[in-house]
Scaffold this active site. Structure first.
Site, short mmCIF file in Angstrom:
data_model
loop_
_atom_site.label_atom_id
_atom_site.label_comp_id
_atom_site.label_asym_id
_atom_site.label_seq_id
_atom_site.Cartn_x
_atom_site.Cartn_y
_atom_site.Cartn_z
N ASP A 67 51.78 33.41 29.72
CA ASP A 67 52.00 34.11 28.44
C ASP A 67 52.96 33.92 27.42
OD1 ASP A 67 53.64 35.30 30.34
OD2 ASP A 67 52.11 36.92 30.63
N ASN A 137 51.02 48.63 36.64
CA ASN A 137 49.73 48.90 36.12
C ASN A 137 48.63 47.82 36.87
OD1 ASN A 137 49.71 46.71 34.48
ND2 ASN A 137 49.83 48.06 32.66
N HIS A 139 48.55 44.63 36.20
CA HIS A 139 48.34 43.33 35.23
C HIS A 139 48.70 41.96 36.01
CE1 HIS A 139 52.33 43.92 32.75
NE2 HIS A 139 52.24 43.05 34.06
N GLU A 144 45.87 43.39 30.76
CA GLU A 144 45.99 44.85 30.58
C GLU A 144 44.87 45.73 31.31
OE1 GLU A 144 49.26 45.63 30.99
OE2 GLU A 144 50.21 45.49 28.99
C1 F6R Z 1 54.73 37.40 33.02
C2 F6R Z 1 53.67 38.04 33.46
C3 F6R Z 1 53.42 39.26 33.98
C4 F6R Z 1 54.67 39.26 35.00
C5 F6R Z 1 54.40 41.02 35.69
C6 F6R Z 1 55.55 41.23 36.53
O1 F6R Z 1 54.69 36.03 32.43
O2 F6R Z 1 52.60 37.23 33.60
O3 F6R Z 1 52.42 39.72 34.56
O4 F6R Z 1 54.46 38.62 36.09
O5 F6R Z 1 54.71 41.84 34.54
O6 F6R Z 1 56.78 41.13 36.12
P1 F6R Z 1 58.07 41.54 36.93
O7 F6R Z 1 58.29 40.54 37.91
O8 F6R Z 1 59.32 41.40 35.82
O9 F6R Z 1 58.00 42.77 37.37
#
Ligand code: F6R
Length: 271
Positions: A67, A137, A139, A144
């Site tokens: 992303d 959540n 994702h 989302e």
């Molecule tokens: C970012 C992504 C998100 C993160 C997720 C966990 O490229 O794909 O899905 O992997 O939000 O983020 P952290 O590791 O910061 O808790």
């Protein structure tokens, strides 16, 4: 699904880097799907350390990040391109032309950016190993709750909770985007193998819903239940709400014994 429960975040990073290293040993030109976020940093640090010890090379590797924010100025330190430069690319022998992001610049049509990104992944031969984190959540990428489980790379509006969780990376006067381009769930499920990392108590409910909950758009990571080769690497805290925790640990001990007898799972399952 393979559910590996290890002692802490450092042990999870060792397992993750180990999986990447095993892949690169048999396929030096592998296509890696990469995630950003705090959890992935330890994995990238371990990869950099192995590169410095001459254990791995990224010279022929191609990468696709999950992303990228929409609306940040190019080169912004909060962009996921900058994150990857800082945490991995600047420290290894990767060719920067081989690193890809679903970047949507001002004036770009997000629909076109999405379909071109999908085409680039196919042209590269598809993703061999997709690294994932998980949001509180549920994702994965920026898919989302409520996103289609058949989604492809596209623009998404972030939930308030995701914007809040990521606000720690922006200072008060910074513009924080609430839009991002993200690979879709169908894109992620096409990777030949996925490895999701989760550490900390704050991820325990999402991890439980992903692994043991119903397949549901409410918890996007539950879509990994459909993947034939999905691995979850969890520390004790992230695994703490799993009903079948003891079983996963027992099954992994059995798998290790099988691998000692019949060969490594990359050999067993191929790529
Ligand atoms: C970012 C992504 C998100 C993160 C997720 C966990 O490229 O794909 O899905 O992997 O939000 O983020 P952290 O590791 O910061 O808790």
């Amino acid at each position: 699904m393979e559910v590996l429960i290890v002692e802490n975040a450092a042990a999870a990073a060792m397992v993750g880097a180990g999986r990447v290293a095993e892949l690169l040993a048999i396929k030096p030109n592998a296509v890696l799907g990469l995630a950003t976020g705090s959890t992935s940093i330890a994995v990238y640090q371990e990869l950099v350390s192995r590169y410095r010890r001459n254990h791995i090379s990224f010279a022929n590797v191609v990468t696709f990040n999950l992303d990228e924010y929409v609306g940040l100025i190019s080169g912004s330190p909060q962009s996921y391109r900058s994150f990857m430069d800082r945490e991995l690319f600047d420290h290894v022998d990767i060719c920067i032309e081989n690193t890809h992001f679903p970047a949507c610049h001002p004036g770009d049509n997000p629909r076109l950016v999405g379909s071109e990104y999908e085409a680039k992944i196919i042209d590269a031969g598809g993703i061999d190993l997709q690294i994932l984190g998980i949001g509180r959540n549920g994702h994965i990428g920026f898919n989302e709750p409520g996103s289609s489980l058949s989604s492809r790379t596209r623009i998404k509006t972030l939930t308030e909770s995701t914007v809040h969780d990521n606000s720690r990376l922006f200072s008060e006067n910074d513009f924080q985007p609430h839009l991002a381009m993200t690979m879709g769930i169908a894109t992620i499920l096409e990777a030949r193998r996925t490895v999701l990392f989760a550490t900390g108590k704050h991820k325990a409910a999402a991890v439980r819903d992903a692994i043991e909950g119903p397949l549901s758009a409410r918890c996007q990571a539950s879509a990994l239940q459909l993947h034939e080769r999905a691995t979850f690497v969890l520390d004790e805290a992230a695994a703490s709400l799993l009903e079948y925790k003891d079983y996963y640990q027992w099954a992994n001990a059995e798998n290790e014994a099988l691998m000692r007898e019949f060969g490594h799972f990359y050999e067993l399952q191929g790529f």
